[in-house]
Design an enzyme around this catalytic site. Structure first.
Site, mmCIF file in Angstrom:
data_model
loop_
_atom_site.group_PDB
_atom_site.id
_atom_site.type_symbol
_atom_site.label_atom_id
_atom_site.label_comp_id
_atom_site.label_asym_id
_atom_site.label_seq_id
_atom_site.Cartn_x
_atom_site.Cartn_y
_atom_site.Cartn_z
ATOM 1 N NE ARG A 12 88.371 11.762 -55.634
ATOM 2 C CZ ARG A 12 90.032 12.536 -56.040
ATOM 3 N NH1 ARG A 12 89.072 13.268 -56.958
ATOM 4 N NH2 ARG A 12 90.375 12.529 -54.926
ATOM 5 C CE LYS B 87 90.361 15.248 -62.135
ATOM 6 N NZ LYS B 87 89.997 13.602 -62.171
HETATM 7 N N1 PMM Z 1 90.936 11.670 -59.615
HETATM 8 C C1 PMM Z 1 92.084 11.972 -58.761
HETATM 9 C C2 PMM Z 1 92.216 11.185 -57.367
HETATM 10 N N2 PMM Z 1 91.340 10.332 -57.560
HETATM 11 N N3 PMM Z 1 89.528 9.195 -58.309
HETATM 12 C C3 PMM Z 1 88.535 9.239 -59.070
HETATM 13 N N4 PMM Z 1 87.300 8.145 -59.206
HETATM 14 N N5 PMM Z 1 88.040 9.947 -60.141
HETATM 15 C C4 PMM Z 1 88.731 10.766 -60.172
HETATM 16 O O1 PMM Z 1 89.052 11.629 -61.423
HETATM 17 C C5 PMM Z 1 89.921 10.595 -59.316
HETATM 18 C C6 PMM Z 1 90.124 9.957 -57.813
HETATM 19 C C7 PMM Z 1 93.123 13.544 -58.838
HETATM 20 O O2 PMM Z 1 92.221 14.963 -59.135
HETATM 21 P P1 PMM Z 1 92.737 15.290 -57.221
HETATM 22 O O3 PMM Z 1 94.445 15.704 -56.948
HETATM 23 O O4 PMM Z 1 92.564 16.727 -57.378
HETATM 24 O O5 PMM Z 1 91.771 14.568 -55.788
#
Ligand code: PMM
Length: 289
Positions: free
Chosen positions: A249, A209
């Site tokens: 994640r 991020k």
């Molecule tokens: N961030 C993204 C997508 N899905 N799900 C959860 N539970 N928490 C998050 O902070 C989150 C998510 C966006 O990040 P990406 O584009 O790097 O996947």
């Protein structure tokens, strides 16, 4: 939790896994490298992103969810839409990851309750088109705990079993870098939202991020690219798990899995060493998985 973003425009991997065969192969690879959960999403939530039509989201995620579930992977569907969650669950997904915590689609908690699956409830203040307008806090920890507490009460009232709920501070979602760092330093409190006496499992999604790139900016002030912030993600994984996070994640499995193992071992030993004489549970020992 390994990430498979089947999108053209996600922050760090937009476009890479848009082809279903590539996305399926990537999900299988993440699982073979040790990810317990594969999180499949078809709608980017990067700052400024516009909603995608539901047909596009379904078209992107369904072949991937179906193939990964058939191959035996534990699939989480990353969606804000009840219809997408419902179809993915019918195709074999076993968990719902809803970055809006049930706010974007009021039907979502009912779908999750009927399926009886784990549900990630993330702190969220609105769609990504205006990501930073609502990033205004007097006390970010207290406000996130209060708002998560309200979401918890709402989804439990809709029938979701509290034992199936996982909380997420929503790093970067209506949060500036300083808010993310403060929340990370208070993870235990995030798992105990206002109005609740128990500890819920906490998911941390910091991988690649922007706030990590900002921290690692060069002397010219330019943020480190996401592609060069995987080591920082691994460091953050170790710290988050040592602080009690239930799940991280991430986009890359190997280093993060090692960090999870090291931090878990570290935490076991600290818990033994620091268990209070009266035997009362320490933060995170009570409810985290
Ligand atoms: N961030 C993204 C997508 N899905 N799900 C959860 N539970 N928490 C998050 O902070 C989150 C998510 C966006 O990040 P990406 O584009 O790097 O996947």
């Amino acid at each position: 939790m390994g990430v498979v973003n089947v999108t053209p425009d996600s922050f760090s991997d937009g476009g890479t896994w848009l082809d279903p065969d590539k996305a399926i192969a990537h999900g299988l690879e993440l699982a073979s490298l040790g990810a317990d959960i594969i999180d499949v999403g078809g709608e980017s939530t990067r700052p400024g992103a516009q909603r995608v039509p539901i047909e596009d989201e379904l078209h992107r995620v369904m072949p991937v969810v179906t193939a990964l579930a058939q191959a035996g992977s534990y699939v989480s569907i990353d969606t804000m839409r009840a219809e997408v969650a419902s179809r993915a669950l019918a195709a074999g997904a076993r968990m719902v990851n809803d970055v809006s915590g049930g706010l974007a689609d009021r039907e979502m908690p009912g779908v999750v309750a009927a399926a009886g699956v784990p549900y990630v409830v993330m702190h969220w203040r609105g769609h990504s088109a205006d990501m930073y307008g609502p990033a205004v806090y007097t006390d970010v920890v207290a406000e996130v705990r209060a708002e998560l507490g309200r979401r918890l009460r709402a989804v439990v009232a809709a029938g979701v079993d509290p034992d199936n709920i996982i909380l997420d501070p929503g790093l970067g979602f209506a949060k500036l870098a300083e808010h993310n760092w403060t929340l990370l330093a208070h993870l235990g409190e995030i798992g105990r939202p206002e109005g609740y006496d128990r500890q819920f499992p906490v998911l941390v999604a910091a991988s690649r991020k922007g706030f990590l790139g900002k921290l690692l900016a060069g002397s010219d002030g330019r943020p480190r690219s996401f592609a060069r912030s995987d080591d920082a993600t691994i460091a953050l994984t170790a710290l988050a798990v040592a602080a009690g996070a239930w799940c991280v994640r991430v986009h890359m499995v190997p280093g993060n899995l090692d960090a999870v193992r090291v931090a878990t071992r570290w935490r076991q030993e600290s818990a033994t060493a620091l268990t209070p004489a009266d035997g009362s549970p320490r933060p995170f020992e009570a409810g985290a998985g």
